[in-house]
Design a protein around this motif. Structure first.
Motif, PDB file in Angstrom:
ATOM      1  N   LEU A 205     -40.898  24.527  -5.192  1.00  0.00           N
ATOM      2  CA  LEU A 205     -41.993  24.291  -4.244  1.00  0.00           C
ATOM      3  C   LEU A 205     -41.704  24.981  -2.915  1.00  0.00           C
ATOM      4  O   LEU A 205     -42.611  25.465  -2.245  1.00  0.00           O
ATOM      5  CB  LEU A 205     -42.179  22.788  -4.024  1.00  0.00           C
ATOM      6  N   ILE A 206     -40.444  24.993  -2.532  1.00  0.00           N
ATOM      7  CA  ILE A 206     -39.994  25.722  -1.350  1.00  0.00           C
ATOM      8  C   ILE A 206     -38.762  26.513  -1.748  1.00  0.00           C
ATOM      9  O   ILE A 206     -38.197  26.306  -2.836  1.00  0.00           O
ATOM     10  CB  ILE A 206     -39.662  24.785  -0.166  1.00  0.00           C
ATOM     11  N   SER A 207     -38.346  27.407  -0.891  1.00  0.00           N
ATOM     12  CA  SER A 207     -37.127  28.177  -1.182  1.00  0.00           C
ATOM     13  C   SER A 207     -35.898  27.337  -0.873  1.00  0.00           C
ATOM     14  O   SER A 207     -35.946  26.400  -0.062  1.00  0.00           O
ATOM     15  CB  SER A 207     -37.108  29.453  -0.348  1.00  0.00           C
ATOM     16  N   LEU A 208     -34.797  27.675  -1.515  1.00  0.00           N
ATOM     17  CA  LEU A 208     -33.542  26.998  -1.208  1.00  0.00           C
ATOM     18  C   LEU A 208     -33.151  27.255   0.244  1.00  0.00           C
ATOM     19  O   LEU A 208     -32.589  26.379   0.909  1.00  0.00           O
ATOM     20  CB  LEU A 208     -32.436  27.483  -2.145  1.00  0.00           C
ATOM     21  N   ALA A 209     -33.513  28.424   0.769  1.00  0.00           N
ATOM     22  CA  ALA A 209     -33.211  28.736   2.173  1.00  0.00           C
ATOM     23  C   ALA A 209     -33.935  27.777   3.102  1.00  0.00           C
ATOM     24  O   ALA A 209     -33.360  27.318   4.107  1.00  0.00           O
ATOM     25  CB  ALA A 209     -33.610  30.178   2.484  1.00  0.00           C
ATOM     26  N   ASP A 210     -35.200  27.450   2.782  1.00  0.00           N
ATOM     27  CA  ASP A 210     -35.937  26.485   3.611  1.00  0.00           C
ATOM     28  C   ASP A 210     -35.324  25.089   3.502  1.00  0.00           C
ATOM     29  O   ASP A 210     -35.260  24.346   4.493  1.00  0.00           O
ATOM     30  CB  ASP A 210     -37.411  26.448   3.213  1.00  0.00           C
ATOM     31  N   ALA A 211     -34.880  24.733   2.307  1.00  0.00           N
ATOM     32  CA  ALA A 211     -34.228  23.434   2.146  1.00  0.00           C
ATOM     33  C   ALA A 211     -32.971  23.360   3.006  1.00  0.00           C
ATOM     34  O   ALA A 211     -32.700  22.332   3.660  1.00  0.00           O
ATOM     35  CB  ALA A 211     -33.881  23.196   0.677  1.00  0.00           C
ATOM     36  N   GLU A 212     -32.222  24.435   3.038  1.00  0.00           N
ATOM     37  CA  GLU A 212     -31.004  24.438   3.846  1.00  0.00           C
ATOM     38  C   GLU A 212     -31.317  24.513   5.335  1.00  0.00           C
ATOM     39  O   GLU A 212     -30.502  24.086   6.165  1.00  0.00           O
ATOM     40  CB  GLU A 212     -30.086  25.571   3.411  1.00  0.00           C
ATOM     41  N   ARG A 213     -32.480  25.041   5.715  1.00  0.00           N
ATOM     42  CA  ARG A 213     -32.901  24.985   7.116  1.00  0.00           C
ATOM     43  C   ARG A 213     -33.049  23.535   7.568  1.00  0.00           C
ATOM     44  O   ARG A 213     -32.673  23.182   8.694  1.00  0.00           O
ATOM     45  CB  ARG A 213     -34.233  25.715   7.309  1.00  0.00           C
ATOM     46  N   VAL A 214     -33.602  22.696   6.703  1.00  0.00           N
ATOM     47  CA  VAL A 214     -33.714  21.263   7.013  1.00  0.00           C
ATOM     48  C   VAL A 214     -32.324  20.666   7.179  1.00  0.00           C
ATOM     49  O   VAL A 214     -32.039  19.953   8.167  1.00  0.00           O
ATOM     50  CB  VAL A 214     -34.497  20.529   5.900  1.00  0.00           C
ATOM     51  N   ALA A 215     -31.438  20.938   6.223  1.00  0.00           N
ATOM     52  CA  ALA A 215     -30.077  20.386   6.281  1.00  0.00           C
ATOM     53  C   ALA A 215     -29.346  20.872   7.528  1.00  0.00           C
ATOM     54  O   ALA A 215     -28.659  20.087   8.205  1.00  0.00           O
ATOM     55  CB  ALA A 215     -29.305  20.776   5.027  1.00  0.00           C
ATOM     56  N   ASP A 216     -29.507  22.148   7.849  1.00  0.00           N
ATOM     57  CA  ASP A 216     -28.786  22.708   9.005  1.00  0.00           C
ATOM     58  C   ASP A 216     -29.252  22.070  10.316  1.00  0.00           C
ATOM     59  O   ASP A 216     -28.441  21.804  11.216  1.00  0.00           O
ATOM     60  CB  ASP A 216     -28.980  24.222   9.062  1.00  0.00           C
ATOM     61  N   ALA A 217     -30.567  21.833  10.453  1.00  0.00           N
ATOM     62  CA  ALA A 217     -31.087  21.215  11.686  1.00  0.00           C
ATOM     63  C   ALA A 217     -30.517  19.814  11.862  1.00  0.00           C
ATOM     64  O   ALA A 217     -30.103  19.429  12.966  1.00  0.00           O
ATOM     65  CB  ALA A 217     -32.616  21.178  11.650  1.00  0.00           C
ATOM     66  N   LEU A 218     -30.468  19.049  10.772  1.00  0.00           N
ATOM     67  CA  LEU A 218     -29.920  17.697  10.846  1.00  0.00           C
ATOM     68  C   LEU A 218     -28.416  17.725  11.122  1.00  0.00           C
ATOM     69  O   LEU A 218     -27.902  16.924  11.905  1.00  0.00           O
ATOM     70  CB  LEU A 218     -30.217  16.949   9.546  1.00  0.00           C
ATOM     71  N   ALA A 219     -27.732  18.668  10.501  1.00  0.00           N
ATOM     72  CA  ALA A 219     -26.282  18.777  10.719  1.00  0.00           C
ATOM     73  C   ALA A 219     -25.965  19.142  12.161  1.00  0.00           C
ATOM     74  O   ALA A 219     -24.998  18.635  12.749  1.00  0.00           O
ATOM     75  CB  ALA A 219     -25.689  19.815   9.772  1.00  0.00           C
ATOM     76  N   ARG A 220     -26.781  20.015  12.759  1.00  0.00           N
ATOM     77  CA  ARG A 220     -26.545  20.387  14.163  1.00  0.00           C
ATOM     78  C   ARG A 220     -26.656  19.176  15.085  1.00  0.00           C
ATOM     79  O   ARG A 220     -26.037  19.144  16.157  1.00  0.00           O
ATOM     80  CB  ARG A 220     -27.547  21.476  14.593  1.00  0.00           C
ATOM     81  N   ALA A 221     -27.447  18.185  14.686  1.00  0.00           N
ATOM     82  CA  ALA A 221     -27.595  16.967  15.487  1.00  0.00           C
ATOM     83  C   ALA A 221     -26.532  15.928  15.152  1.00  0.00           C
ATOM     84  O   ALA A 221     -26.561  14.814  15.690  1.00  0.00           O
ATOM     85  CB  ALA A 221     -28.987  16.369  15.280  1.00  0.00           C
ATOM     86  N   GLY A 222     -25.611  16.285  14.267  1.00  0.00           N
ATOM     87  CA  GLY A 222     -24.526  15.368  13.930  1.00  0.00           C
ATOM     88  C   GLY A 222     -24.862  14.363  12.859  1.00  0.00           C
ATOM     89  O   GLY A 222     -24.146  13.366  12.690  1.00  0.00           O
ATOM     90  N   LEU A 223     -25.946  14.605  12.102  1.00  0.00           N
ATOM     91  CA  LEU A 223     -26.349  13.685  11.046  1.00  0.00           C
ATOM     92  C   LEU A 223     -25.738  14.091   9.712  1.00  0.00           C
ATOM     93  O   LEU A 223     -25.477  15.271   9.470  1.00  0.00           O
ATOM     94  CB  LEU A 223     -27.880  13.660  10.940  1.00  0.00           C
ATOM     95  N   PRO A 224     -25.507  13.122   8.826  1.00  0.00           N
ATOM     96  CA  PRO A 224     -24.926  13.446   7.521  1.00  0.00           C
ATOM     97  C   PRO A 224     -25.932  14.193   6.645  1.00  0.00           C
ATOM     98  O   PRO A 224     -27.133  13.897   6.661  1.00  0.00           O
ATOM     99  CB  PRO A 224     -24.591  12.075   6.929  1.00  0.00           C
ATOM    100  N   THR A 225     -25.444  15.141   5.869  1.00  0.00           N
ATOM    101  CA  THR A 225     -26.324  15.935   5.009  1.00  0.00           C
ATOM    102  C   THR A 225     -25.802  16.054   3.572  1.00  0.00           C
ATOM    103  O   THR A 225     -26.479  16.640   2.734  1.00  0.00           O
ATOM    104  CB  THR A 225     -26.518  17.360   5.576  1.00  0.00           C
ATOM    105  N   GLU A 226     -24.621  15.516   3.292  1.00  0.00           N
ATOM    106  CA  GLU A 226     -24.044  15.623   1.948  1.00  0.00           C
ATOM    107  C   GLU A 226     -23.678  14.229   1.436  1.00  0.00           C
ATOM    108  O   GLU A 226     -22.860  13.542   2.029  1.00  0.00           O
ATOM    109  CB  GLU A 226     -22.789  16.509   1.952  1.00  0.00           C
ATOM    110  N   ILE A 227     -24.301  13.819   0.321  1.00  0.00           N
ATOM    111  CA  ILE A 227     -23.995  12.480  -0.197  1.00  0.00           C
ATOM    112  C   ILE A 227     -22.605  12.432  -0.817  1.00  0.00           C
ATOM    113  O   ILE A 227     -22.037  11.337  -0.958  1.00  0.00           O
ATOM    114  CB  ILE A 227     -25.064  11.983  -1.194  1.00  0.00           C
ATOM    115  N   SER A 228     -22.043  13.574  -1.162  1.00  0.00           N
ATOM    116  CA  SER A 228     -20.692  13.571  -1.715  1.00  0.00           C
ATOM    117  C   SER A 228     -19.683  13.001  -0.718  1.00  0.00           C
ATOM    118  O   SER A 228     -18.656  12.436  -1.102  1.00  0.00           O
ATOM    119  CB  SER A 228     -20.280  14.989  -2.123  1.00  0.00           C
TER     120      SER A 228
END
Length: 372
Positions: A290-313
């Protein structure tokens, strides 16, 4: 100060956002306090919120000749329980609260949910005023009338729609929050951009440091924007019978499963779970092309820059994807034999997907548990 109307037929109310509102409660909520006369006004407060802000609120009431009858709630999700609901409703009944009275809720989402639900069922409904003291509550849970407690089967499974009569969001309260709590609230701010406003997402990404530093002007503007977006959705779809309000659940189906697996504890705050859930929703959207993997990682990167967790592992969960998918089956948004998921067609364009197979979600979650 920002002033937002939540426009509902015959039950509209105002949300005020800005610094110093706790000192003005006696004036802004005058019509809800004055009927008490010489009776003490019931205020239900998170124990931390009372310690930090109770005197400010007490001084406001005192200046208008009123006193407060306090009820303290222990911090944390464990207070959203049947036992606490019973204790609170008995306490309110012992104080002779009537259907025309208003109960005040001082604290974060836990207190707002608990008080709202208690007021929804007390004598078939009495009024309440929200005084949210956390970023998460100010941008999301204090507005819109969703009230609930948790059950062993899942989060927010027992509740009612019951709108507050007024919301006063004092931004100065946020300066007392630990950074972890601020970041948890920031996840819900990001949510509004990811689901429906890509420009706002970019703004929040660039201003996250100012938000976390509690810059008053930035907070007032950002919180008011979120409240305005939610107010429009609630006016269109108050009881989530259409897809409009369901979009506000972006990240929550995944996130609630993670909260359930971590026991609704401080191990994973609600906002942190939502952050992880939004990353999972974006990556699952990419899995479905539905979206590119790059766009998905853009979401993860924005949250990570704010210090939020992005990996359930990183949570170190002792479970597999099927266990997490089972928690999702118990989600309150489940419909008959399906679970609707909020996915992305683009950043800023969420939609409700009703064709998701939980077996595929389980396989996806297994991949995520082992990734990175």
């Amino acid at each position: 100060m920002a002033d937002v109307d939540v426009a509902l037929a015959g039950r509209s109310y105002r949300v005020k956002v800005g610094p110093g509102l706790l000192e003005r409660v006696h004036a802004d909520a005058h019509s809800f306090i004055e009927p008490y006369g010489k009776r003490a006004v019931p205020v239900v407060a998170d124990a931390n919120a009372k310690r930090l802000h109770g005197e400010r609120l007490q001084a406001s009431f005192r200046s208008a000749g009123h006193s407060i009858d306090w009820y303290e709630v222990a911090p944390g999700e464990s207070s959203k329980s049947w036992d606490e609901l019973v204790r609170l409703t008995d306490w309110l009944l012992d104080r002779g609260v009537t259907r025309s009275d208003h109960v005040f809720a001082l604290g974060g989402g836990v207190v707002g949910d608990l008080v709202g639900f208690a007021c929804a069922i007390l004598k078939r409904g009495c009024g309440f005023v929200q005084l949210p003291t956390t970023l998460l509550a100010q941008v999301d849970s204090s507005v819109g009338g969703k009230t609930a407690i948790n059950a062993p089967a899942g989060k927010n499974l027992i509740g009612a729609f019951h709108q507050p009569s007024l919301v006063l969001a004092d931004t100065t309260c946020l300066a007392t929050l630990p950074q972890r709590e601020m970041r948890a609230g920031l996840a819900e701010v990001f949510k509004y951009g990811i689901l429906g406003d890509a420009d706002f997402l970019a703004r929040v990404d660039s201003e996250s440091s100012a938000i976390l530093a509690c810059d008053d002007a930035t907070l007032e503007s950002v919180i008011a924007h979120c409240v305005g977006m939610k107010a429009r959705v609630v006016a269109e779809d108050e009881r989530e019978t259409k897809d409009a309000r369901a979009l506000l659940n972006l990240g929550h189906t995944f996130g609630h499963a993670l909260e359930a697996e971590t026991g609704f504890s401080d191990r994973l705050l609600h906002g942190e779970a939502v952050a992880l859930g939004m990353v999972l929703a974006a990556r699952y959207s990419a899995r479905r092309e539905l979206i590119s993997l790059a766009d998905a990682e853009r979401v993860a990167d924005a949250l990570a820059r704010a210090g939020l967790p992005t990996e359930i592992s990183a949570l170190g969960l002792d479970c597999d994807g099927s266990t997490l998918a089972h928690h999702m089956r118990n989600d309150k948004k489940a419909e008959a034999s399906t679970v609707p998921f909020i996915l992305l067609r683009a950043i800023g364009e969420a939609f409700v997907a009703r064709d998701v197979e939980l077996a595929d979600v389980a396989a996806f979650m297994d991949e995520q548990l082992q990734a990175h």
